[in-house]
Each structure stands twice: as C-alpha cells, then as structure tokens.
Design an enzyme around this catalytic site. Structure first.
Site, mmCIF file in Angstrom:
data_model
loop_
_atom_site.group_PDB
_atom_site.id
_atom_site.type_symbol
_atom_site.label_atom_id
_atom_site.label_comp_id
_atom_site.label_asym_id
_atom_site.label_seq_id
_atom_site.Cartn_x
_atom_site.Cartn_y
_atom_site.Cartn_z
ATOM 1 N N CYS A 145 24.165 24.369 54.478
ATOM 2 C CA CYS A 145 23.400 25.531 54.905
ATOM 3 C C CYS A 145 23.839 25.867 56.319
ATOM 4 C CB CYS A 145 21.900 25.256 54.826
ATOM 5 S SG CYS A 145 20.896 26.772 54.863
ATOM 6 N N CYS A 165 21.367 27.206 58.671
ATOM 7 C CA CYS A 165 20.203 27.416 59.539
ATOM 8 C C CYS A 165 20.172 26.488 60.744
ATOM 9 C CB CYS A 165 18.911 27.303 58.738
ATOM 10 S SG CYS A 165 18.658 25.701 57.940
ATOM 11 N N CYS A 195 19.534 31.274 57.385
ATOM 12 C CA CYS A 195 20.466 30.536 56.534
ATOM 13 C C CYS A 195 21.748 31.293 56.236
ATOM 14 C CB CYS A 195 19.773 30.156 55.221
ATOM 15 S SG CYS A 195 18.307 29.136 55.463
ATOM 16 N N LYS A 207 14.226 27.005 45.318
ATOM 17 C CA LYS A 207 13.726 26.658 46.657
ATOM 18 C C LYS A 207 12.726 27.727 47.079
ATOM 19 C CE LYS A 207 15.284 25.585 51.358
ATOM 20 N NZ LYS A 207 16.474 25.478 52.248
ATOM 21 N N ARG A 230 11.496 21.584 59.953
ATOM 22 C CA ARG A 230 12.069 22.539 60.897
ATOM 23 C C ARG A 230 12.047 21.993 62.316
ATOM 24 N NH1 ARG A 230 9.731 28.083 58.025
ATOM 25 N NH2 ARG A 230 11.116 27.922 56.219
ATOM 26 N N ARG A 242 11.829 33.509 55.927
ATOM 27 C CA ARG A 242 12.880 33.390 54.918
ATOM 28 C C ARG A 242 12.442 33.894 53.545
ATOM 29 N NH1 ARG A 242 14.307 27.445 57.303
ATOM 30 N NH2 ARG A 242 15.559 28.177 59.062
ATOM 31 N N GLU A 260 16.667 31.761 38.297
ATOM 32 C CA GLU A 260 17.482 31.174 39.364
ATOM 33 C C GLU A 260 18.286 29.990 38.840
ATOM 34 O OE1 GLU A 260 18.192 31.803 42.441
ATOM 35 O OE2 GLU A 260 16.670 33.173 43.246
ATOM 36 N N LYS A 265 12.496 22.466 45.079
ATOM 37 C CA LYS A 265 12.011 22.147 46.424
ATOM 38 C C LYS A 265 10.966 23.186 46.817
ATOM 39 C CE LYS A 265 13.569 21.571 51.207
ATOM 40 N NZ LYS A 265 14.700 21.684 52.160
ATOM 41 N N SER A 301 9.086 17.381 53.769
ATOM 42 C CA SER A 301 8.579 16.803 55.016
ATOM 43 C C SER A 301 7.059 16.800 55.129
ATOM 44 C CB SER A 301 9.191 17.538 56.204
ATOM 45 O OG SER A 301 8.915 18.928 56.152
ATOM 46 N N TYR A 360 11.731 10.953 52.083
ATOM 47 C CA TYR A 360 11.721 10.227 53.357
ATOM 48 C C TYR A 360 11.040 8.874 53.211
ATOM 49 C CZ TYR A 360 12.829 14.952 54.863
ATOM 50 O OH TYR A 360 13.414 16.188 54.986
#
Length: 331
Positions: free
Chosen positions: A120, A122, A130, A201, A211, A223, A239, A254, A280, A319
């Site tokens: 990406c 961004c 992006c 996404k 971010r 976005r 998609e 996501k 996150s 994570y």
C-alpha cells in the site's frame, strides 16, 4: 429420539472427550504475526494504543524474529514506517526502503519464515491516502486517482518481491489492483509469488490504533471512496469475485470480528484460502479490558480466534499471535 434417550452432554463430560469431538481446531499454523519496522537505532517503542506491540528499528528486529521462530509461527506481515514521505510514496518502492531492507535482513536470519509484504502507499505518502491524490484546479477538491495509483503499486510489489517477500498483500482497494500487480509480477519474473488480496476491506472505525502504529492517518478527508461501506455484504461478493478473476491466490476480509458473516460467505462461494485480519482495535479492546481485570484475556483471545476460524478463516492475521501460540502450547 427424544430425552432422556438423547443426552447431548454425554460428549462433554471430560476435557478429553470434548477434545476428541471438537469440530474446529486452532493451531499456530493458522497465524500471521504483523510487525512494524521503523528507521533509527536501538528502537523498541511500544505503541501506546496497542500494548505489547512495538516499533522496531533494524538493529532490534532480529530479537523479535527469533521469538517468532521459537513460537512456531511460520509467517509475518511487514509494515514499514519510513524516514521520509512525499506525494507519490517514493519510499514505498525504493530498493533500499524500510520494508525492502527488513525483508532482506529477515531472510538472512530466518529463511524459512514466510514474509508477507503489505503493498500500500498510505504509510509512505505525506497525505496519508492509499494512492496518488489529484487536486481539481477549479474547485480545489482532492480525489485519489485509481489508475495512476496502480502504476506505483505495481512498482512497490515488484520491489518487495525483489527483496525476497514470499507473498504480496495489496491492501489499497483500488479497482483492478490484483490484475495490475499480477501482470507486473509476472513480467518481472515473479510469477510464483502469490497475491494475498485485501479483497474485502471495509472503511472501518476498528483501524484507529493501526493508524497510530503506521503513522498513516489521512491528512484530509477519509477513505470511504475506496474502502467498502460497512453496511454492504453483496458488494463484498462482487469485490472478491473480481479479485478471483484477476488472479488472486488468497482472499482477505478486514476487519474480522464484525464481519464474520462476510468471512462465511466468501468461504462458501470461493475455493481459495480465506484470510481474516483480526485488526488493531479488536486487539486493543481486549487488552484494555484485560488490564482492568474485566475479562480473562487468554480465554477471550482463544475463543475469538476460534470463532474466526469456525466462520471460515483458513489464516488469521493477529497481533495476539505470539501470546496465542504460547497459550496453545499450554504455557
């Protein structure tokens, strides 16, 4: 048959019985562990909104890679925080960019580790979007230009593959991004490098802590003109179908937790591996509740990850991966 002849509790009487009939098995092989690499020296800086997640400079990265390998995790997802940013994300496709440098180093330390490169712009643009931003001279309105962005994303993907990335994971949500990257990789001699597409996404509120971690907050607007509306599900099918036709090897949803129905739909409609990104804020909410003593972190994490796999995920980016790998070993 009816009660009392049928007793469903018979197969729940002990841990061994429950394990024998368990339908969904969560293992360390399911996980991809995201890592944030940054410039500088002796940097291991915890991200305030993501306890236990760090920015690593190159000289501190090897110790984390050794932990990953020791845990049994077989794959990492690399994000880079560069020294400089500009309007055309030139550090994203720089031969000596932070992701490229980290990829080469990790391959020398742990050649067996599967490196997934987030593709990406961004993190590398000064505006935080992006893709390439075009401004209307008359109105001053700004818009991300789809087709101009594709050319830079192809350059980024090729540079990541040249550095040794095993999988290219484009996350930009530009129309035609899989086709462009697949064609670019093939022409550059990387026809065997798979594309893990961020196919579905959503423009989600669950990205906030990321971010901060990636220093990628848009400097204007949002976005929503290229990421999906959270209210839509049929659009997700369109998609994903586009990405399949364009040559994607894996399909991602996501975020994961609020979109388990979408995960299930992709699993039922396509025969490609489906990836869930446990993002996150999903991580940070668990960490915050656990720090306050409100939940059992281990139990909640393993239940959540199992739920994602039960919904259809073949692979989970999380994570929690290092902790989950340890807990699955009984530690």
């Amino acid at each position: 048959m009816s009660f009392p002849i049928t007793r469903h509790r018979r197969l729940r009487r002990s841990a061994a019985l429950r394990s024998m009939v368990r339908e969904t098995q969560l293992t360390v092989n399911d996980f991809i562990y995201p890592l944030f690499v940054t410039v500088g020296n002796d940097v291991k800086e915890e991200i305030p909104s993501m306890p236990g997640v760090y920015h690593f400079s190159m000289d501190r990265l090897q110790e984390e890679i050794e932990k990953v390998v020791a845990s049994g995790i077989q794959s990492i997802l690399l994000f880079g925080v560069p020294a400089t940013k500009d309007a055309v994300a030139s550090s994203a496709y720089d031969h000596n960019g932070i992701v490229q440098e980290a990829t080469r180093a990790i391959k020398s330390w742990a050649p067996q580790l599967v490196i997934v490169a987030d593709t990406c712009l961004c993190q590398f643009t000064d505006h935080g979007h992006c893709g390439v931003v075009h401004h209307d001279d008359e109105t001053g309105a700004a818009e991300v230009d789809n087709d101009s962005s594709l050319a830079l994303l192809v350059k980024t993907a090729i540079s990541q593959a040249e550095a040794g990335a095993d999988i290219i994971a484009p996350s930009n949500m530009m129309d035609g991004f899989v086709s462009a990257i697949r064609e670019g990789l093939d022409e550059a001699g990387f026809e065997m490098v798979p594309v893990m597409s961020y196919s579905v996404k959503y423009a989600s509120a669950y990205y906030g802590p990321f971010r901060e971690a990636a220093h990628s907050t848009p400097q204007f607007g949002d976005r929503k003109t290229y990421q999906m509306d959270p209210a839509n599900v049929r659009e997700a099918l369109r998609e994903a179908e586009s990405d399949v036709l364009e040559g994607a090897d894996m399909l991602m949803v996501k975020p994961a937790l609020a979109y388990l129905d979408v995960l299930r739909m992709l699993k039922e409609h396509f025969d490609l591996p489906v990836v869930a990104y446990n993002v996150s804020a999903e991580y940070s909410m668990v960490k915050a509740a656990a720090a306050n003593g409100w939940i059992d972190e281990r139990a909640v994490v393993l239940e959540t990850l199992t739920g994602m796999k039960r919904a259809g995920a073949d692979i989970i980016i999380t994570y929690h991966a290092l902790d989950a790998a340890r807990w699955l070993k009984g530690e």
